[in-house]
Design a protein around this motif. Structure first.
Motif, PDB file in Angstrom:
ATOM      1  N   ASN A 121      -6.296  -0.401  -3.279  1.00  0.00           N
ATOM      2  CA  ASN A 121      -5.743  -0.124  -1.931  1.00  0.00           C
ATOM      3  C   ASN A 121      -6.774   0.289  -0.901  1.00  0.00           C
ATOM      4  O   ASN A 121      -7.465   1.091  -0.927  1.00  0.00           O
ATOM      5  CB  ASN A 121      -4.923   1.167  -2.446  1.00  0.00           C
ATOM      6  CG  ASN A 121      -4.276   1.725  -1.081  1.00  0.00           C
ATOM      7  OD1 ASN A 121      -4.393   1.196   0.116  1.00  0.00           O
ATOM      8  ND2 ASN A 121      -4.204   2.914  -1.024  1.00  0.00           N
ATOM      9  N   THR A 167      -8.533   2.383  -7.434  1.00  0.00           N
ATOM     10  CA  THR A 167      -7.210   2.360  -7.098  1.00  0.00           C
ATOM     11  C   THR A 167      -6.806   0.859  -7.130  1.00  0.00           C
ATOM     12  O   THR A 167      -7.756  -0.124  -7.144  1.00  0.00           O
ATOM     13  CB  THR A 167      -6.746   2.656  -5.431  1.00  0.00           C
ATOM     14  OG1 THR A 167      -7.519   1.596  -4.608  1.00  0.00           O
ATOM     15  CG2 THR A 167      -7.562   4.010  -5.237  1.00  0.00           C
ATOM     16  N   TYR A 173       0.806  -1.202   0.064  1.00  0.00           N
ATOM     17  CA  TYR A 173       0.040  -0.084   0.243  1.00  0.00           C
ATOM     18  C   TYR A 173       0.875   1.297  -0.019  1.00  0.00           C
ATOM     19  O   TYR A 173       0.241   2.323   0.037  1.00  0.00           O
ATOM     20  CB  TYR A 173      -1.045   0.036   1.323  1.00  0.00           C
ATOM     21  CG  TYR A 173      -1.963  -1.152   1.151  1.00  0.00           C
ATOM     22  CD1 TYR A 173      -2.739  -1.349   0.212  1.00  0.00           C
ATOM     23  CD2 TYR A 173      -2.080  -2.140   2.276  1.00  0.00           C
ATOM     24  CE1 TYR A 173      -3.369  -2.381   0.292  1.00  0.00           C
ATOM     25  CE2 TYR A 173      -2.761  -3.161   2.219  1.00  0.00           C
ATOM     26  CZ  TYR A 173      -3.731  -3.404   1.105  1.00  0.00           C
ATOM     27  OH  TYR A 173      -4.354  -4.476   1.229  1.00  0.00           O
ATOM     28  N   SER A 213      -3.392  -1.589  -5.846  1.00  0.00           N
ATOM     29  CA  SER A 213      -2.243  -1.696  -5.210  1.00  0.00           C
ATOM     30  C   SER A 213      -1.301  -2.938  -5.702  1.00  0.00           C
ATOM     31  O   SER A 213      -0.327  -2.771  -5.397  1.00  0.00           O
ATOM     32  CB  SER A 213      -2.623  -2.284  -3.534  1.00  0.00           C
ATOM     33  OG  SER A 213      -3.068  -3.206  -3.542  1.00  0.00           O
ATOM     34  N   TYR A 248       0.725   3.122  -5.119  1.00  0.00           N
ATOM     35  CA  TYR A 248      -0.434   2.407  -5.535  1.00  0.00           C
ATOM     36  C   TYR A 248      -0.969   3.305  -6.840  1.00  0.00           C
ATOM     37  O   TYR A 248      -0.487   4.358  -6.953  1.00  0.00           O
ATOM     38  CB  TYR A 248      -1.502   2.169  -4.637  1.00  0.00           C
ATOM     39  CG  TYR A 248      -2.176   3.365  -4.105  1.00  0.00           C
ATOM     40  CD1 TYR A 248      -3.207   3.990  -4.539  1.00  0.00           C
ATOM     41  CD2 TYR A 248      -1.485   4.028  -2.982  1.00  0.00           C
ATOM     42  CE1 TYR A 248      -3.741   5.003  -3.868  1.00  0.00           C
ATOM     43  CE2 TYR A 248      -1.906   5.084  -2.354  1.00  0.00           C
ATOM     44  CZ  TYR A 248      -3.282   5.532  -2.947  1.00  0.00           C
ATOM     45  OH  TYR A 248      -3.625   6.814  -2.332  1.00  0.00           O
TER      46      TYR A 248
END
Length: 466
Positions: A405, A459, A374, A461, A377
């Motif tokens: 994330n 998002t 994390y 990650s 990302y």
């Protein structure tokens, strides 16, 4: 007033919830007098003297679990029958009244120690229903008793990663039923083990709703606060030993718990991720007649993909035999499962691939999703984006792994994967982890991942292609 997406993405996991989701795959071990009576639910009248695992070796358990890739173990320290696997000072119905280790044994101590030595985490199951205890149903007197035992487990055996409560609540002496003081139980856990998650009848981890390994196509972690209603959870939990209940799957009406449309009218939202619990055998306790009924490798691997790869954690029960050891059939299957998982995800084809993405926020380009974590990302600038993966040569693809994330909440609502212009997969939730298993392996030089809809912005990650 905030719009719906802003409200939804304001809900994020606590550090303890995040840590448990990152464990992904861990074990249950159901072990008590039931192991010797052949029952699934004891009635509390069992003789403590029948508990005598002559070959008990907790390190054998831990080795078998690690071979499967599990990161922790939750032990049934006391099931509904009331027999304690540690020498509790609150009752005589414990290992201290059994022949085990000459009456000086402590299964909880040996298992917690083996977990610590083996590098996996240890958790406890403590049944609020106690069919042996005379004061069950008395109110505060019984709550004092239960909290006393809970305190023993939370203060005498090192760090605890999970406290697993179920909702079984039967009738006790004189036809009385105990009204569990859940808030007092929760306060005790938070005070003594602040890093521990409370699972199922608890505020941290949500029961998936069945014991058959059935999963939802879309498993959301942001859900209405009312889903944490302990009394409703308890009412939906198993209240009597039933094979039919153990095989029940998620109902069609219970499939969507947290899409944008479902949550639009909800005023209170929580982060409440799902746990899938099932047993490697038909029963939760060991029965010799089930030695040839250990679940098949492909069935277990499929459950792993749908749970760990479906934004849930997987809690797989392995019941010790009367000897105190895991049966060789279970051990063999766990080893095969670990090998199957490792083989499937051994080589990330993304390492040498070229990545590009339309609509990335500055400093959060798609290359940030190459490493799992994390710290860095990918972050899109709008509610949709397209990611392109170009391989240096044609590559065989069987699995695509996507991870959001989730420290920035759960956002993706709909995505598709293409082999050039050919649609390979379309799905909804990503969350902590989504494992896309293609129906058949494909050979391709280019993949396109289209995130068609997300809350505010998407998002990632991590991305992996295997």
């Amino acid at each position: 007033m905030q719009n719906i997406d802003q409200r939804l993405t304001a809900v994020c996991p606590s550090p303890r919830q995040l840590a448990l989701q990152q464990m992904e795959f861990y074990a249950f071990a159901h072990f008590t007098v039931n192991t010797y009576t052949g029952l699934e639910w004891g009635d509390g009248t069992e003789d403590s003297g029948i508990f005598n695992p002559l070959e008990f070796d907790a390190s054998q358990w831990v080795s078998a679990l690690k071979a499967a890739g599990m990161k922790g173990l939750i032990l049934t320290c006391k099931h509904h029958d009331g027999f304690c696997l540690w020498p509790s000072k609150y009752t005589r119905h414990t290992v201290a009244a059994s022949p085990f280790r000459g009456g000086r044994g402590d299964v909880v101590r040996e298992v917690s120690g083996a977990c610590r030595d083996g590098g996996i985490k240890f958790g406890v199951y403590l049944s609020p229903w106690d069919r042996h205890q005379p004061c069950y149903g008395s109110g505060k007197e019984y709550d004092d008793y239960f909290v006393g035992q809970l305190t023993e487990l939370l203060t005498g055996y090192g760090e605890i990663f999970a406290v697993w409560f179920d909702g079984a609540c039967g009738v006790g002496p004189g036809g009385k039923k105990q009204a569990y003081d859940w808030e007092r139980y929760y306060e005790t856990v938070r005070r003594l083990q602040p890093g521990a998650c409370m699972n199922v009848c608890g505020p941290d981890i949500r029961w998936c709703g069945n014991e058959a390994g059935s999963t939802r196509e879309s498993e959301w972690s942001v859900v209405p606060r009312r889903m944490r209603d302990t009394e409703k959870i308890a009412a939906d939990s198993q209240q009597a030993d039933s094979e039919e209940f153990r095989q029940r799957e998620v109902s069609a009406t219970d499939m969507d718990l947290g899409s944008r449309e479902i949550l639009r009218g909800e005023t209170e939202l929580i982060w409440y991720p799902a746990e899938v619990d099932t047993s490697i055998r038909p029963g939760w306790f060991y029965h010799p007649e089930e030695d040839d009924k250990v679940k098949g490798l492909e069935e277990l691997f499929d459950t792993y993909l749908r749970s760990v790869g479906g934004n849930a954690t997987l809690l797989l029960n392995i019941p010790p035999a009367k000897s105190g050891l895991f049966h060789e059939n279970d051990v063999s299957r766990l080893r095969e499962l670990g090998e199957r998982i490792n083989k499937a995800f051994a080589n990330n084809q993304l390492v040498e691939a070229e990545l590009s993405a339309e609509g990335a926020e500055p400093g959060h380009g798609i290359d940030c999703a190459r490493e799992d974590g994390y710290g860095e990302y990918f972050k899109g600038s709008g509610s949709s984006c397209e990611i392109t993966v170009r391989f240096p040569k044609e590559t065989e693809v069987s699995y695509i792994v996507l991870k959001e994330n989730i420290t920035d909440s759960q956002r993706i609502e709909r995505f598709r994967i293409f082999d050039g212009g050919r649609l390979l997969f379309e799905g909804t939730v990503v969350g902590y982890k989504k494992i896309v298993r293609l129906p058949e392996p494909v050979r391709t030089g280019l993949l396109r991942i289209c995130i068609d809809d997300s809350r505010c912005y998407p998002t990632l990650s991590f991305m992996g292609v295997y």
